[in-house]
Design an enzyme around this catalytic site. Structure first.
Site, PDB file in Angstrom:
ATOM      1  N   GLU A 287      33.291  56.110  18.044  1.00 34.85           N
ATOM      2  CA  GLU A 287      32.847  55.114  19.038  1.00 34.85           C
ATOM      3  C   GLU A 287      31.821  54.153  18.442  1.00 34.85           C
ATOM      4  O   GLU A 287      31.671  53.028  18.903  1.00 34.85           O
ATOM      5  CB  GLU A 287      32.241  55.818  20.264  1.00 34.85           C
ATOM      6  CG  GLU A 287      33.284  56.533  21.114  1.00 34.85           C
ATOM      7  CD  GLU A 287      32.700  57.258  22.330  1.00 34.85           C
ATOM      8  OE1 GLU A 287      33.483  57.622  23.217  1.00 34.85           O
ATOM      9  OE2 GLU A 287      31.476  57.503  22.400  1.00 34.85           O
TER      10      GLU A 287
ATOM     11  N   HIS B 244      26.901  56.383  25.745  1.00 31.17           N
ATOM     12  CA  HIS B 244      27.391  56.261  27.135  1.00 31.17           C
ATOM     13  C   HIS B 244      27.688  57.625  27.781  1.00 31.17           C
ATOM     14  O   HIS B 244      28.485  57.695  28.723  1.00 31.17           O
ATOM     15  CB  HIS B 244      28.621  55.348  27.186  1.00 31.17           C
ATOM     16  CG  HIS B 244      29.819  55.871  26.448  1.00 31.17           C
ATOM     17  ND1 HIS B 244      30.690  55.059  25.757  1.00 31.17           N
ATOM     18  CD2 HIS B 244      30.309  57.127  26.295  1.00 31.17           C
ATOM     19  CE1 HIS B 244      31.645  55.806  25.222  1.00 31.17           C
ATOM     20  NE2 HIS B 244      31.440  57.057  25.536  1.00 31.17           N
TER      21      HIS B 244
ATOM     22  N   HIS C 149      38.262  55.177  28.341  1.00 33.13           N
ATOM     23  CA  HIS C 149      38.666  56.539  27.954  1.00 33.13           C
ATOM     24  C   HIS C 149      39.981  56.893  28.655  1.00 33.13           C
ATOM     25  O   HIS C 149      40.052  57.857  29.415  1.00 33.13           O
ATOM     26  CB  HIS C 149      37.578  57.542  28.311  1.00 33.13           C
ATOM     27  CG  HIS C 149      36.259  57.303  27.620  1.00 33.13           C
ATOM     28  ND1 HIS C 149      35.399  56.291  27.958  1.00 33.13           N
ATOM     29  CD2 HIS C 149      35.664  57.963  26.583  1.00 33.13           C
ATOM     30  CE1 HIS C 149      34.326  56.332  27.182  1.00 33.13           C
ATOM     31  NE2 HIS C 149      34.461  57.333  26.335  1.00 33.13           N
TER      32      HIS C 149
ATOM     33  N   HIS D 200      29.242  62.990  17.943  1.00 32.19           N
ATOM     34  CA  HIS D 200      29.710  64.005  18.893  1.00 32.19           C
ATOM     35  C   HIS D 200      31.189  64.287  18.686  1.00 32.19           C
ATOM     36  O   HIS D 200      31.950  63.428  18.249  1.00 32.19           O
ATOM     37  CB  HIS D 200      29.425  63.650  20.356  1.00 32.19           C
ATOM     38  CG  HIS D 200      30.070  62.419  20.944  1.00 32.19           C
ATOM     39  ND1 HIS D 200      29.943  61.152  20.422  1.00 32.19           N
ATOM     40  CD2 HIS D 200      30.823  62.268  22.063  1.00 32.19           C
ATOM     41  CE1 HIS D 200      30.569  60.284  21.182  1.00 32.19           C
ATOM     42  NE2 HIS D 200      31.138  60.924  22.188  1.00 32.19           N
TER      43      HIS D 200
END
Ligand code: DHB
Ligand code: FE
Length: 282
Positions: free
Chosen positions: A240, A12, A59, A193
Site C-alpha cells: 500500500e 488507514h 479493498h 503489515h
C-alpha cells in the site's frame, strides 16, 4: 492559481475508524495512537486546505475483483461511504471538486498517464479513515476531496517510480488551474503489515522508519524500491505504501518534515504518519 502546499502520509487501519465511531479512543489501547494525531488536527486546521487530493486504495469494495483499474480518478460531485459488511461508517458524505477533478483528468491524461474516470464511486475505509484521522468527527468534512484510487490489491500494482511521476503530473495539472486554491495531497495506506497466512501480523519498524526518513532525504531513490522489497520486508499489505510516492512526487524536491507519528501496532498494522510542507511558501 491552484497550488499543492503540503503532503500528508497516513495509514488507514479500519479499526482506527471503528474506535472513533464507537467512542473508545481514550481507552489505553487507543490513547497513544490518537495522541499522535492531535498535532495533525491542529496543523490541518491552520493549513485550511480548500481541496484534499486523496490517494488511497479500494479493498474490493467499490470495485469488485471483476474490474480493477490501476489508477481511477473520482470526478463525481459526491462519494458515499461504502458498506464494507457492517453498514457504512457514520461519517459525512465526501464532496468532490468536479471542475478541478475534470481539469486534472484532462491535464494528466494528455500528459500520458491514463486514468480511469469515475463519475460515480463509493469510498471505503481507505479514504474515510485518513479523513477521520485528520479532521476528527465533524458534521460535514471541512473541504472538498478528490479521490485517486490506486490498485494495490492485485498484482501488478504500479511501480513506485510510476506513482512518483504521476505525482509530478498531478502537480502540473493543479498548477495549471486558474482559481486560487490551496490543495493538500494525502498518500495513504501502509505501513508494514500482513493480514494473511504464515507471516500474518508481520511488522518491521526499522524498515518503516527508514521509509519515513527517506521521504525527506531521498524521495527519488525511495521511489525506485522494487515491489519485492515491500513484500519481503513490509509484508504483503506493505505494498500500500507505493501510494505515498504519488504524494511525495507532487511536492517540491526539498520539503520540511513538520510532524511524524509512528505507533505499533494498531490492529495488525504499524501506524505511520508524516506531514511534509514545501519549503518555499508563497
Ligand atoms: C487492516 C489494515 C489494512 O490496511 C486494511 O485494509 C484492513 C485491515 C488491519 O490492520 O486490521
Ligand atoms: Fe488496507
Amino acid at each position: 492559481m491552484a497550488r499543492i502546499t503540503a503532503g500528508v502520509g497516513v495509514s488507514h487501519v479500519p479499526a482506527i475508524g471503528v474506535a472513533m465511531d464507537t467512542g473508545i479512543t481514550d481507552q489505553p489501547y487507543w490513547q497513544p495512537v490518537f495522541a499522535g494525531f492531535e498535532r495533525s488536527r491542529d496543523w490541518i486546521k491552520k493549513a485550511k486546505p480548500d481541496v484534499v487530493f486523496l490517494v488511497y486504495n479500494d479493498h474490493c469494495t467499490a470495485f469488485s475483483a471483476e474490474m480493477i483499474p490501476t489508477f481511477a480518478l473520482g470526478c463525481a460531485a459526491e462519494f458515499a461511504p461504502a458498506d464494507e459488511g457492517w453498514g457504512p461508517r457514520p461519517v459525512p458524505m465526501v464532496k468532490g471538486h468536479q471542475k478541478l477533478a475534470s481539469h486534472i483528468a484532462q491535464s494528466v491524461i494528455l500528459d500520458e498517464f491514463d486514468l480511469t474516470i469515475m463519475n460515480a464511486m463509493e469510498v471505503d475505509h481507505g479514504l474515510t479513515v485518513p479523513l477521520s484521522i485528520m479532521f476528527g468527527q465533524p458534521d460535514e468534512w471541512p473541504c472538498l476531496v478528490i479521490p485517486l484510487c490506486v490498485n494495490v490489491v492485485q498484482y501488478p500494482p504500479p511501480t513506485g517510480n510510476r506513482c512518483y511521476n504521476l505525482g509530478r503530473a498531478i502537480r502540473r495539472a493543479v498548477e495549471s488551474y486558474d482559481e486560487d486554491l490551496n490543495v493538500v495531497i494525502f498518500g495513504t495506506g501502509g505501513m508494514s503489515h500482513q493480514l494473511q497466512y504464515k507471516r500474518a501480523g508481520l511488522i518491521n519498524s526499522v524498515w518503516d522508519t527508514d521509509f519515513l526518513d527517506r521521504l525527506t532525504s531521498d524521495p527519488v531513490g525511495l521511489s525506485q524500491k522494487p515491489h519485492v522489497d515491500y513484500l519481503r520486508e513490509a509484508g504483503s499489505e506493505g505494498i500500500e505504501l507505493v501510494m505515498w510516492h504519488v504524494m511525495r512526487g507532487a511536492l517540491d524536491d526539498e520539503v520540511v518534515e513538520v510532524h511524524r507519528h509512528y505507533h505499533v501496532p494498531a490492529s495488525n498494522t504499524a501506524v505511520g504518519h508524516i506531514i511534509l510542507e514545501n519549503k518555499v511558501k508563497e
